[in-house]
Design a protein around this motif. Sequence first.
Motif, PDB file in Angstrom:
ATOM      1  N   UNK A  36      93.648  76.119  -8.901  1.00 37.00           N
ATOM      2  CA  UNK A  36      93.034  77.130  -9.757  1.00 37.00           C
ATOM      3  C   UNK A  36      94.016  78.286  -9.901  1.00 37.00           C
ATOM      4  N   UNK A  37      94.406  78.582 -11.130  1.00 38.12           N
ATOM      5  CA  UNK A  37      95.237  79.739 -11.432  1.00 38.12           C
ATOM      6  C   UNK A  37      94.386  80.753 -12.185  1.00 38.12           C
ATOM      7  N   UNK A  38      94.761  82.007 -12.070  1.00 33.78           N
ATOM      8  CA  UNK A  38      93.983  83.077 -12.688  1.00 33.78           C
ATOM      9  C   UNK A  38      94.883  83.970 -13.524  1.00 33.78           C
ATOM     10  N   UNK A  39      94.476  84.222 -14.756  1.00 37.02           N
ATOM     11  CA  UNK A  39      95.146  85.167 -15.623  1.00 37.02           C
ATOM     12  C   UNK A  39      94.222  86.374 -15.715  1.00 37.02           C
ATOM     13  N   UNK A  40      94.709  87.510 -15.231  1.00 33.69           N
ATOM     14  CA  UNK A  40      93.890  88.720 -15.132  1.00 33.69           C
ATOM     15  C   UNK A  40      94.403  89.751 -16.121  1.00 33.69           C
ATOM     16  N   UNK A  41      93.481  90.346 -16.865  1.00 33.98           N
ATOM     17  CA  UNK A  41      93.858  91.267 -17.945  1.00 33.98           C
ATOM     18  C   UNK A  41      93.470  92.708 -17.658  1.00 33.98           C
ATOM     19  N   UNK A  58      95.307  79.101  -1.137  1.00 28.23           N
ATOM     20  CA  UNK A  58      94.867  77.778  -1.593  1.00 28.23           C
ATOM     21  C   UNK A  58      95.807  77.198  -2.656  1.00 28.23           C
ATOM     22  N   UNK A  59      96.943  77.842  -2.872  1.00 30.37           N
ATOM     23  CA  UNK A  59      97.953  77.304  -3.786  1.00 30.37           C
ATOM     24  C   UNK A  59      97.858  77.790  -5.215  1.00 30.37           C
ATOM     25  N   UNK A  60      96.950  78.713  -5.505  1.00 29.32           N
ATOM     26  CA  UNK A  60      96.787  79.221  -6.861  1.00 29.32           C
ATOM     27  C   UNK A  60      97.757  80.345  -7.186  1.00 29.32           C
ATOM     28  N   UNK A  61      97.968  80.534  -8.458  1.00 30.69           N
ATOM     29  CA  UNK A  61      98.813  81.625  -8.937  1.00 30.69           C
ATOM     30  C   UNK A  61      97.926  82.685  -9.585  1.00 30.69           C
ATOM     31  N   UNK A  62      98.404  83.908  -9.548  1.00 26.63           N
ATOM     32  CA  UNK A  62      97.712  85.001 -10.231  1.00 26.63           C
ATOM     33  C   UNK A  62      98.703  85.621 -11.195  1.00 26.63           C
ATOM     34  N   UNK A  63      98.359  85.572 -12.473  1.00 30.81           N
ATOM     35  CA  UNK A  63      99.208  86.123 -13.515  1.00 30.81           C
ATOM     36  C   UNK A  63      98.508  87.382 -14.024  1.00 30.81           C
ATOM     37  N   UNK A  64      99.194  88.494 -13.974  1.00 28.50           N
ATOM     38  CA  UNK A  64      98.598  89.756 -14.423  1.00 28.50           C
ATOM     39  C   UNK A  64      99.267  90.196 -15.713  1.00 28.50           C
ATOM     40  N   UNK A  65      98.452  90.559 -16.689  1.00 32.43           N
ATOM     41  CA  UNK A  65      98.965  91.103 -17.937  1.00 32.43           C
ATOM     42  C   UNK A  65      98.571  92.572 -18.025  1.00 32.43           C
ATOM     43  N   UNK A  66      99.089  93.243 -19.028  1.00 32.62           N
ATOM     44  CA  UNK A  66      98.759  94.654 -19.241  1.00 32.62           C
ATOM     45  C   UNK A  66      97.253  94.799 -19.452  1.00 32.62           C
ATOM     46  N   UNK A  67      96.745  95.937 -19.047  1.00 31.58           N
ATOM     47  CA  UNK A  67      95.309  96.201 -19.134  1.00 31.58           C
ATOM     48  C   UNK A  67      94.817  96.100 -20.579  1.00 31.58           C
ATOM     49  N   UNK A  68      93.715  95.410 -20.745  1.00 31.87           N
ATOM     50  CA  UNK A  68      93.109  95.214 -22.059  1.00 31.87           C
ATOM     51  C   UNK A  68      91.786  95.951 -22.093  1.00 31.87           C
ATOM     52  N   UNK A  69      91.435  96.656 -23.116  1.00 32.41           N
ATOM     53  CA  UNK A  69      92.096  96.847 -24.399  1.00 32.41           C
ATOM     54  C   UNK A  69      93.027  98.054 -24.444  1.00 32.41           C
ATOM     55  N   UNK A  70      93.165  98.742 -23.331  1.00 32.02           N
ATOM     56  CA  UNK A  70      93.977  99.958 -23.316  1.00 32.02           C
ATOM     57  C   UNK A  70      95.392  99.720 -23.841  1.00 32.02           C
TER      58      UNK A  70
END
Length: 88
Positions: A36-41, A58-70
């Motif tokens: 399970x990977x997570x893309x967090x906005x 547990x082997x998952x990745x966490x990908x963070x993007x710039x805050x949305x909608x700011x």
Amino acid sequence: MQKIKILHCLFTLRYAGAESFIMNVLRKLDADKYQFDFLIRCRHEDAELDLMREIRKRGGQIIETAEFPRYFIRNYRQLDYFLKKNAH
């Protein structure tokens, strides 16, 4: 056998409805078969660090993007880049 990767796109990781459900499923699945990977906005808070550690353990990745909608434009570009880079 290659793991089946599942990406969850969420605004943040909190102990809330959807996040709790996804984490409960993650805990029950075989970590050798599923990732399970997570893309967090959104910015993460200190309370989320426990969940982030558990996901990574547990082997998952966490990908963070710039805050949305700011930061809409930056978020869009980062999301577009991620999807193009990881599309199979």
